[in-house]
Scaffold this motif. Structure first.
Motif, mmCIF file in Angstrom:
data_model
loop_
_atom_site.group_PDB
_atom_site.id
_atom_site.type_symbol
_atom_site.label_atom_id
_atom_site.label_comp_id
_atom_site.label_asym_id
_atom_site.label_seq_id
_atom_site.Cartn_x
_atom_site.Cartn_y
_atom_site.Cartn_z
ATOM 1 N N ALA A 181 2.722 1.574 -3.320
ATOM 2 C CA ALA A 181 1.782 1.938 -4.394
ATOM 3 C C ALA A 181 1.495 3.431 -4.372
ATOM 4 C CB ALA A 181 0.486 1.142 -4.248
ATOM 5 N N SER A 182 1.605 4.034 -3.192
ATOM 6 C CA SER A 182 1.343 5.476 -3.102
ATOM 7 C C SER A 182 2.514 6.287 -3.646
ATOM 8 C CB SER A 182 1.057 5.862 -1.649
ATOM 9 O OG SER A 182 2.272 5.925 -0.924
ATOM 10 N N ALA A 222 0.855 -1.202 0.000
ATOM 11 C CA ALA A 222 0.000 0.000 0.000
ATOM 12 C C ALA A 222 0.884 1.244 0.000
ATOM 13 C CB ALA A 222 -0.912 -0.008 1.223
ATOM 14 N N LYS A 247 -5.438 -5.550 -5.024
ATOM 15 C CA LYS A 247 -6.139 -4.630 -4.116
ATOM 16 C C LYS A 247 -5.674 -3.196 -4.350
ATOM 17 C CE LYS A 247 -6.594 -3.908 0.912
ATOM 18 N NZ LYS A 247 -6.119 -4.457 2.203
ATOM 19 N N TYR A 248 -4.390 -3.047 -4.667
ATOM 20 C CA TYR A 248 -3.835 -1.706 -4.906
ATOM 21 C C TYR A 248 -3.686 -1.414 -6.397
ATOM 22 C CZ TYR A 248 -3.360 -1.990 0.063
ATOM 23 O OH TYR A 248 -3.669 -2.141 1.395
#
Lengths: 686, 686
Positions: free
Chosen positions: A302-303, A299, A357-358
């Motif tokens: 991914a940001s 997560a 999910k990401y």
């Protein structure tokens, strides 16, 4: 008139006759030479149409700055509004902005038209327009007094949508300026994916705020902050380059475990791995906590990395720790997982869910391909075309890296000959579409920031051409001719691939007087990957071994290698004692003979050059050998009995690696000896 | 045995005889060679005493890394705890931390003792210890197979406490990597002040959050963010270097007014000045709002730059706008200010109050010195020693920059001869103390990031020695001998002062084959400051003129200049036809003759080299001239009548600047001609 890659095209302009000298790299899909040319004057100004993406404006300004610097013509650097400019004008129009996050499906095509009056660049997206700007820069020619653009019409688009370069920044860390200049050079040859290998056994290189111990304990302090990583993503995007990060797992993860031992399949303590190779430490795929960790970590990453793809490595897990852990063995039995490959496939399926999910597509090396893996996953093949084709038949997309390993110390010609879809391919058109392209890979065992440029460039430009241009563009001599020019262009961007060798030689010799030493260095290149690998085992080389010997100064596939090969081939076609080739060969061989006294002495007195000092003597021997050979060939005399055998013995000795150096002149020298001995006239003739 | 600067010192060790070869730069205050030496082995480890400043630990790690890289010996890089290490040991002890903000009074002394068993470095402060680390690195010598440190006892401290380098980053912007590598090189030669010229007519280079338009409108986008400026301050501090920012005012402020025209004494609009020289725009010293602005601005800058000194420029205000503004004229009458100098003094007094409010000492160029100025202000003198001495007599502290202008294109020897307190000085001891040292100044008109290293280095190392070492250290030949070595050390830090010339020549010639062109380039250097200044006026050169001609590739005071001078002098001492000098001269002259065909052709076909192509012909002529001269000298024959006159005419032509280049061989060539003509035997004998 369509110009083929090696052709010189003469065109008649209203002003005078000039020769269009093609130095484009990569070769465009189609090029039609027109009449006349456009002289660069201070009136040459860039304007854009309705669409004004700031990214494109900056790219135009960079291109105009570069044009101004390299020609000295005081053109305006900023994009002008159309009303401000008079002819000659450089108009750029783009149909519309590309995706905010550049996609693998981005339309990269462009058309470039130069007439004696104006230049027009047309593209569907700003990425296409950026490629067109690079072509424009490569078109510049000059007379004795003026710079000009030849009239030309180019329609261009890439053969493959994925044209990447991987840098392993784990085994040796590469500072931000190295990454930036690498991106500059990639953009110059229209590459569009920077694959950033950010973690491995030898170092974890990107800051995680969720898991700060990853770098605090796993990086020796050498890592990219998140701000720096974002800066690189922005820098790459500004040049039409996607950034795909790689976090290699479940193996190649020693550096993770120093800070987070609970992720591992064995008990610690763990350390940053200093050696190179395949090691036992591997993530524990049986514990829920592993996936909780990875969910949070992915997560966060991914940001930072907006690209739709994320690379999870997945290679070279030897399964040892899994086999030795009873709890993991029990888990495998309970889940009916037969063998460690099956357990890794289980891990990959769970990791894939996290990536999805990401909103990330998963990429992995060949090993990730296991029964039951969704075809959404992309394969990067170090195993080769067959592995890639097999994946494509099963419905997977993939890219080729086998044949493009820059640490192999192969020649540009060898890499150039490797095709992601060779002409012998039996794939269907649909299957072919799944092969998206390829990536050059710079593994980090033996490169640091001083020498990495010379390992990557200009060779990677040849790979970039293979991935962009038509399969039929395959004339090796012409590739080398254009590669020489491209290497100078890349140097102008600030890369050190040419200058580093001299700088290293000065350091090794402890003097600025290296003219003679350079004569020797030109004939040498680093040992092959296999030779180096063997040396590493024998000499306990680690990440901490300084890269400060002659081998590290030398460039792979140095310009001299191909030049000398060409010279000898041309000479053997006409071994006339009075020819220009004969003269040049003779003069060259004399420099080989004369370097010996001074260079042997210089090397003997330098602790770091001394291990390779015999090279100077061997080059002297080959100089004498060459002088004798052209002597026999020029006079038509036959060498005395035993001459050939003696030379062959010398050549055999010289062919052995010494302190990780090898000669780049062996084949032509052998040809000379054989020709002088009256053999292999056929080889000489080709 | 005390070793003088040029001496080679032989010492007998228990193992063997070796020669201590002094390559230290700057020369230490005292050096006592001992017996024996310490061989570098992987057991060589650094330990520190009770005091562990993190700054010092990092400096030790950098030094150990450098030592490891340059020797290949696998020494541990990290500081070890004393209990971990066995002999040989490198112990570092420091009496106590220095000031948190490094002071001009910092104790920079250190003692370094090397025996065959150990190395001990002792200093009062971490800054002194850092200087000692640099000396240690410079001590390393090698046999054919091993690296060692000679036994030695050094006690060292600087002659002057202020040893600075100013970079003008306004006229051309210099990116962060340039600044960092400059700081690395400064630390290597023990300089301790980086004077950062951050604003001028041609660009405002540091982000102000209080006044964002300063960079938004005054910088062309080329500026340092506050985070970057802090990064530089920290980077410098880690190397024992203070950062003194300069905001030049009230003149030299065009770039401020583009965003803030109300600061100015005339009505706008204002633009970033593209030309070089002295311009009219000047702050309005009569309005309260000016001081409100400056108060806020200085407060902000003081929060970024912790050094107790801040430079306010104060130079070259022509007063034109003040004379033409009736409101300002009325103010001057009302305040009884007679003339613009008095008004500037009024401005300075008010500005001084603001600086004092933020605990800053003011520095200004000579012009700030006016009646009534408190002696708290420090003077930086571009006018020369007399101006500086006059200030010192009045009670002002000061530093010398006259004679240290790097854009003058003088030789290292010329700078080296300039002393902040010449031996002829009649100042009292107390007055002498007020002369704190000096600063080399790199004005930015004609340097960009490509070429700046070669303008600053290695010449600045000679100035660093002048400011650190005793006045009696003044042997020019020995300085050059050590400067060659220091230049290699600086190159190892990543500076491009040697490699840039070849890189530029490749770009200019459009080929990697520059061997012959280098023969010519070695004999050339950039025109003098005056010649360049005149050219700028004639050719309307601006900030936007690319620096891409031959002059920009050339180095000031290139190594060849001094080498050739030495060679000719040695030859003329014994003009024997069979001497080594004769041979070397003859071979050299032959390369001058033979370069002509190829290089003239190469230059003629390059639009940017062509303006200087006559240089190749002239060098050919001087080659012939030299061959004739040594011919006459060797045989004792007299040249035919008219020979000398003809040569003198050729030399006169060659001495003229062409496209801003000049030959660096004129004086020795003249000596050869004169000697061959039977003249000036005295000059030859020197």
């Amino acid at each position: 008139m369509l110009v083929s890659s090696s052709a010189l095209c003469e065109a008649q302009s209203s002003h005078s006759t000039f020769t269009f000298h093609n130095t484009l790299m990569p070769e465009p899909s189609s090029l039609q030479a027109g009449k006349g040319y456009l002289v660069l004057t201070p009136q040459f100004a860039a304007t854009t149409g309705k669409f004004h993406d700031p990214r494109l404006d900056h790219a135009i300004e960079r291109a105009m700055s570069q044009l101004k610097q390299e020609t000295g013509v005081l053109i305006p650097v900023d994009v002008q509004s159309a009303s401000e400019v008079s002819h000659p004008v450089f108009s750029i129009s783009v149909d519309g902005p590309g995706e905010k996050v550049q996609s693998v499906d981005e339309n990269e095509s462009y058309s470039l038209t130069v007439t004696s009056q104006s230049v027009h660049l047309q593209a569907a997206t700003d990425v296409g327009a950026m490629h067109g700007l690079q072509t424009l820069l490569q078109l510049v020619q000059h007379t004795d007094t003026q710079y000009f653009l030849p009239a030309v019409t180019i329609h261009d688009s890439p053969r493959f949508p994925w044209r990447g370069l991987m840098l392993d920044c784990s085994r040796h860390f590469e500072p931000i300026p190295v990454i930036k200049r690498t991106l500059d050079a990639m953009a110059a040859v229209k590459m569009n994916v920077f694959h950033w290998h950010l973690s491995d056994d030898q170092g974890f290189r990107i800051q995680s705020k969720a898991f700060p111990l990853l770098t605090q304990r796993g990086s020796d302090g050498d890592f990219y902050t998140q701000a720096q990583a974002r800066e690189i993503v922005a820098y790459a995007r500004a040049r039409g380059i996607r950034v795909v990060p790689e976090f290699d797992m479940p193996g190649h993860t020693s550096s993770w475990f120093v800070g987070y031992p609970n992720l591992a399949s064995a008990s610690g303590p763990f350390h940053i791995e200093r050696h190179f190779g395949v090691f036992d430490p591997v993530m524990d795929p049986t514990r829920a906590s592993t996936y909780v960790f990875l969910d949070k970590f992915i997560a966060e990453m991914a940001s930072i990395f907006p690209d739709p793809y994320m690379h999870i490595g997945g290679d070279e897990n030897n399964g040892v720790e899994w086999k030795h852990n009873p709890r993991i063995q029990a888990f495998m039995r309970a889940h009916n997982l037969k063998g460690t490959a099956a357990l890794q496939a289980y891990f990959n399926r769970r990791l894939l869910k996290i990536l999805q999910k990401y909103h990330k597509h998963m990429i992995g090396w060949d090993e990730v391909l296991a029964p039951g893996l969704p075809t959404d996953v992309m394969i990067q093949s170090w195993r080769g075309y067959d592995s890639l084709a097999s994946a494509a038949r099963k419905g997977y997309t993939g890219i080729l890296s086998s044949g493009y390993y820059l640490d192999s110390m192969q020649t540009a010609a060898e890499h150039y000959a490797v095709d992601p879809i060779p002409s012998s391919s039996t794939l269907t058109p649909e299957q072919r579409k799944r092969i998206l392209g390829g990536e050059a890979c710079m593994w980090g065992e033996y490169v640091n920031s001083n020498i990495i440029d010379s390992r990557v460039w200009p060779i990677t430009a040849a790979i970039a051409e293979r991935l962009w241009s038509a399969q039929s563009v395959n004339n090796v001599n012409d590739m080398y001719r254009r590669l020489r020019v491209e290497s100078l262009r890349i140097e102008a961007l600030g890369l050190t691939q040419i200058s580093q060798e001299d700088a290293s030689l000065r350091q090794l010799a402890g003097t600025q007087k290296i003219t003679q030493l350079k004569v020797l260095a030109a004939t040498l290149e680093p040992a092959t990957f296999d030779q180096r690998d063997q040396y590493t085992l024998q000499h306990n080389v680690t990440q901490q071994t300084p890269l400060d010997h002659l081998v590290d100064a030398l460039r792979p596939d140095p310009p001299f290698r191909h030049d000398f090969e060409q010279l000898v081939q041309r000479y053997l076609d006409h071994p006339d004692a009075n020819s220009k080739q004969n003269q040049r060969l003779r003069m060259l061989m004399e420099t080989w003979v004369t370097q010996q006294d001074r260079v042997s002495e210089q090397m003997r007195h330098s602790p770091r050059l001394a291990p390779a000092q015999i090279r100077s003597v061997q080059l002297g021997q080959m100089g004498s050998m060459g002088l004798q050979a052209i002597g026999y060939l020029g006079t038509g005399k036959t060498p005395p009995p035993g001459w050939e055998a003696a030379q062959v013995a010398l050549l055999k000795q010289a062919a052995e690696p010494i302190d990780l150096t090898r000669f780049d002149i062996m084949k032509p020298m052998q040809m000379l000896v054989e020709a002088a001995s009256g053999k292999h006239a056929a080889a000489a003739a080709h």
